[in-house]
Design an enzyme around this catalytic site. Structure first.
Site, mmCIF file in Angstrom:
data_model
loop_
_atom_site.group_PDB
_atom_site.id
_atom_site.type_symbol
_atom_site.label_atom_id
_atom_site.label_comp_id
_atom_site.label_asym_id
_atom_site.label_seq_id
_atom_site.Cartn_x
_atom_site.Cartn_y
_atom_site.Cartn_z
ATOM 1 N N ASP A 33 5.668 -3.033 27.883
ATOM 2 C CA ASP A 33 5.115 -1.975 28.731
ATOM 3 C C ASP A 33 6.339 -1.182 29.148
ATOM 4 O O ASP A 33 7.128 -1.644 29.977
ATOM 5 C CB ASP A 33 4.402 -2.555 29.950
ATOM 6 C CG ASP A 33 3.716 -1.451 30.739
ATOM 7 O OD1 ASP A 33 4.386 -0.454 31.053
ATOM 8 O OD2 ASP A 33 2.518 -1.578 31.030
ATOM 9 N N HIS A 34 6.529 -0.015 28.585
ATOM 10 C CA HIS A 34 7.830 0.643 28.749
ATOM 11 C C HIS A 34 8.117 1.020 30.205
ATOM 12 O O HIS A 34 9.256 1.249 30.573
ATOM 13 C CB HIS A 34 7.997 1.828 27.793
ATOM 14 C CG HIS A 34 7.322 3.095 28.232
ATOM 15 N ND1 HIS A 34 5.995 3.330 28.052
ATOM 16 C CD2 HIS A 34 7.813 4.198 28.841
ATOM 17 C CE1 HIS A 34 5.693 4.519 28.535
ATOM 18 N NE2 HIS A 34 6.782 5.079 29.022
ATOM 19 N N GLU A 49 0.952 13.831 34.823
ATOM 20 C CA GLU A 49 1.618 14.413 33.651
ATOM 21 C C GLU A 49 1.198 15.864 33.499
ATOM 22 O O GLU A 49 0.018 16.197 33.652
ATOM 23 C CB GLU A 49 1.224 13.647 32.386
ATOM 24 C CG GLU A 49 1.721 12.225 32.376
ATOM 25 C CD GLU A 49 1.481 11.592 31.022
ATOM 26 O OE1 GLU A 49 2.394 11.616 30.204
ATOM 27 O OE2 GLU A 49 0.369 11.099 30.793
ATOM 28 N N ASP A 56 -4.960 4.063 28.687
ATOM 29 C CA ASP A 56 -3.628 4.543 28.304
ATOM 30 C C ASP A 56 -2.597 4.319 29.411
ATOM 31 O O ASP A 56 -1.437 4.015 29.129
ATOM 32 C CB ASP A 56 -3.729 6.041 27.971
ATOM 33 C CG ASP A 56 -2.469 6.587 27.331
ATOM 34 O OD1 ASP A 56 -1.977 5.959 26.376
ATOM 35 O OD2 ASP A 56 -1.977 7.644 27.767
ATOM 36 N N HIS A 97 0.441 0.567 32.635
ATOM 37 C CA HIS A 97 1.580 1.056 33.416
ATOM 38 C C HIS A 97 1.320 0.987 34.930
ATOM 39 O O HIS A 97 2.135 0.491 35.697
ATOM 40 C CB HIS A 97 1.930 2.500 33.038
ATOM 41 C CG HIS A 97 2.211 2.689 31.578
ATOM 42 N ND1 HIS A 97 2.819 1.732 30.804
ATOM 43 C CD2 HIS A 97 1.977 3.741 30.731
ATOM 44 C CE1 HIS A 97 2.945 2.187 29.561
ATOM 45 N NE2 HIS A 97 2.432 3.396 29.489
HETATM 46 C C1 BG6 Z 1 2.472 6.231 27.166
HETATM 47 C C2 BG6 Z 1 1.142 6.895 27.043
HETATM 48 O O1 BG6 Z 1 2.331 4.832 27.204
HETATM 49 O O2 BG6 Z 1 3.094 6.667 28.361
HETATM 50 C C3 BG6 Z 1 1.290 8.405 27.060
HETATM 51 O O3 BG6 Z 1 0.516 6.483 25.843
HETATM 52 C C4 BG6 Z 1 2.049 8.842 28.272
HETATM 53 O O4 BG6 Z 1 0.020 9.046 27.019
HETATM 54 C C5 BG6 Z 1 3.335 8.059 28.400
HETATM 55 O O5 BG6 Z 1 2.321 10.226 28.151
HETATM 56 C C6 BG6 Z 1 4.026 8.361 29.705
HETATM 57 O O6 BG6 Z 1 5.290 7.770 29.678
HETATM 58 P P1 BG6 Z 1 6.465 8.375 30.531
HETATM 59 O O7 BG6 Z 1 7.595 7.424 30.300
HETATM 60 O O8 BG6 Z 1 6.718 9.762 30.026
HETATM 61 O O9 BG6 Z 1 5.977 8.381 31.942
#
Ligand code: BG6
Length: 509
Positions: free
Chosen positions: A197-198, A236, A255, A260
């Site tokens: 989970d980045h 976003e 998503d 997240h």
């Molecule tokens: C991803 C989603 O996991 O996270 C995307 O699939 C989203 O839809 C993105 O835009 C957001 O990541 P970050 O790091 O830009 O907040």
């Protein structure tokens, strides 16, 4: 160490999974180009990779090793946070890159891969250690794991490791996630599986732990007695870009919220772990999720809101409606905005609402957590101009403009008692004067080192699906109707009403 990473492929899929293949950006190799290879290169640049390591790309596109290297050089130049590659560092890095042309369902390809990895063990002294990174369409996750197992690549012996890094999405609902996990478990033990989970790789998310547990002043207030409510926002500005095919099957709940936001929520709400170690941290996180009662069908309309953007303007420029984006069905029912209220039913948080919201095509990109404290219990300012004070608020900015600020009341200079809200501000940029590593750098390094603290354990993922299971069903059974917010606005009115009903409002970002 040998690794498997999947590069770009515009070629047709090795077997027909139809439109589902477009459900992940990695199916086009986007993730490898934009994130994984730049992250590996930056680790090499920081001298964080061991010299005895190879990176093996596997995909269907017919490339030679040199063509793969050139493709990756262009990708790193375009996407690395450190700018154009350093020719000397690149030379050493490119030597590590190998490539195997293979369909993911082709058993023979796994024998080729195994033989190549054995050869690399002899050549580079990688000692049989392997990290497989599944940056593919999710439909391939189980088959790849099983094929790796079939050729003996999942086994660990003599102190060697074999690890599997699994990208999101981990399932699309509770049942599919369980099925995926069951199949992975048939080959790899839980300790070998690293679910990415980045958000957990973001410095600012890790800083939530440091802020809470590395300071004495916040934790005593971090509970139902002093906190009125908590808001978590992932806003976003972007729409779905080139990912309409994936996103239209997914939607904002799957998503962003189920993974997240729930991860951030569990870090914000968890009890202090005894140690900053994988088991202790993840035990505490999952307890938070277990204390959140799953949303029931009856309460869906009361505690959740969904939205979909119509056309509008962002930054003065017109942007199209979601339903006219590439890859999106013209009558799509997919939500691009979600807001919800959750309670954590434990001693620390009982009765304290947590409001969560996320949306695409909102006015700006901003991810943050706001802790809204209760009002001062008594104002001893009788016979003054002061009628009320704004309650204290601690805002933790995850991105952009990373930092934290605390709002409090101060006396306006002058003979009278008059108060104004001021803020104390910490900014990463000006305090540390060095850019943070990308989330993928940290997570790849941790996976190589065998530290799973910042990866989601199966019980966390399963519980997160349980919380939203009935909601997913209710929304699927009940079409969203017409788009209900303009691109460039802060989401549907119902999102504001969700808080207004409780006498609260969203923080203005
Ligand atoms: C991803 C989603 O996991 O996270 C995307 O699939 C989203 O839809 C993105 O835009 C957001 O990541 P970050 O790091 O830009 O907040």
């Amino acid at each position: 160490m040998s690794q498997s990473a999947r590069p770009a492929s515009d070629a047709p899929p090795p077997f027909d999974l139809g439109a589902r293949l477009s459900r992940t950006p990695a199916a086009s190799g986007d993730l490898t180009h934009r994130k994984l290879m730049p992250a590996l290169y930056n680790l090499a640049l920081g001298q964080l990779l061991p010299p005895e390591m190879a990176i093996v790309g596997v995909a269907r596109t017919a490339w030679t090793d040199d063509e793969f290297r050139e493709e990756m050089r262009v990708a790193v130049n375009a996407h690395s946070r450190s700018g154009e590659v350093d020719p000397d560092v690149w030379k050493g890095f490119a030597r590590r890159l190998r490539y195997v042309t293979a369909g993911f369902d082709d058993p023979a390809a796994y024998e080729t891969l195994r033989d190549l990895l054995r050869g690399l063990d002899d050549e580079l002294g990688t000692r049989g250690n392997k990290l497989f990174y599944l940056a593919t369409a999710p439909d391939f996750f189980p088959v790849i794991a099983e094929r790796l197992g079939a050729v003996g690549l999942s086994g660990e012996s003599d102190g060697n490791f074999s690890r599997l890094v699994v990208e999101k999405p981990f399932g699309e609902d509770l049942e599919s996630a369980r099925e995926l996990n069951r199949r992975l478990e048939g080959v790899f033990r839980e300790q070998q599986v690293y679910r990415i989970d980045h958000y957990l790789g973001k410095e600012t998310v890790q800083n939530l732990l440091v802020l809470r547990f590395g300071n004495a002043i916040f934790e005593p207030l971090w509970n139902r007695r002093y906190v009125d409510h908590v808001q978590i926002t992932v806003a976003e500005e972007l729409g779905v870009e080139t990912r309409g095919g994936y996103y239209d099957q997914s939607g904002a709940l799957r998503d962003i919220v189920q993974n997240h936001i729930f991860q951030v929520l569990s870090i914000i709400a968890m009890e202090p772990p005894a140690r900053f170690e994988s088991r202790d941290v993840r035990d505490e996180k999952v307890k938070v999720l277990r204390a959140i009662p799953p949303i029931t069908a009856d309460e869906v309309d009361l505690v959740t809101v969904r939205g979909q953007y119509g056309e509008g303007y962002i930054g003065g420029k017109p942007v199209p409606a979601y339903r006219t984006e590439d890859g999106v069905a013209p009558d799509s029912n997919t939500e691009t905005y979600v807001a919800m209220r959750l309670y954590i039913e434990n001693w620390r948080w009982a009765g304290t609402p947590f409001y969560l919201r996320t949306g695409k095509r909102l006015p700006r990109r901003a991810t943050e957590v706001a802790i809204q404290f209760k009002s001062a219990p008594h104002l001893p300012f009788a016979d003054t101009a002061v009628e009320a004070v704004v309650p204290n608020q601690l805002t933790l900015r995850i991105q952009p403009d990373e930092g934290a600020s605390l709002k409090f009341a101060a006396k306006v200079p002058g003979p009278q008692v008059d108060l104004r809200t001021v803020s104390m501000d910490f900014q990463y940029g000006s305090s540390f004067l060095k850019p943070s590593a990308e989330a993928y750098e940290r997570l790849l390094l941790d996976a190589l080192l065998g530290d799973s603290t910042l990866f989601a354990r199966w019980d966390e993922v399963e519980r997160a699906w349980e919380i939203v299971e009935e909601l997913l069903k209710a929304w699927a059974a009940n079409p969203i109707g017409e788009p209900n917010y303009e691109a460039g606005g802060w989401g549907p009115d119902a999102g504001d009403e969700l808080l207004a009903r409780d006498g609260r409002e969203w923080r203005r970002l």
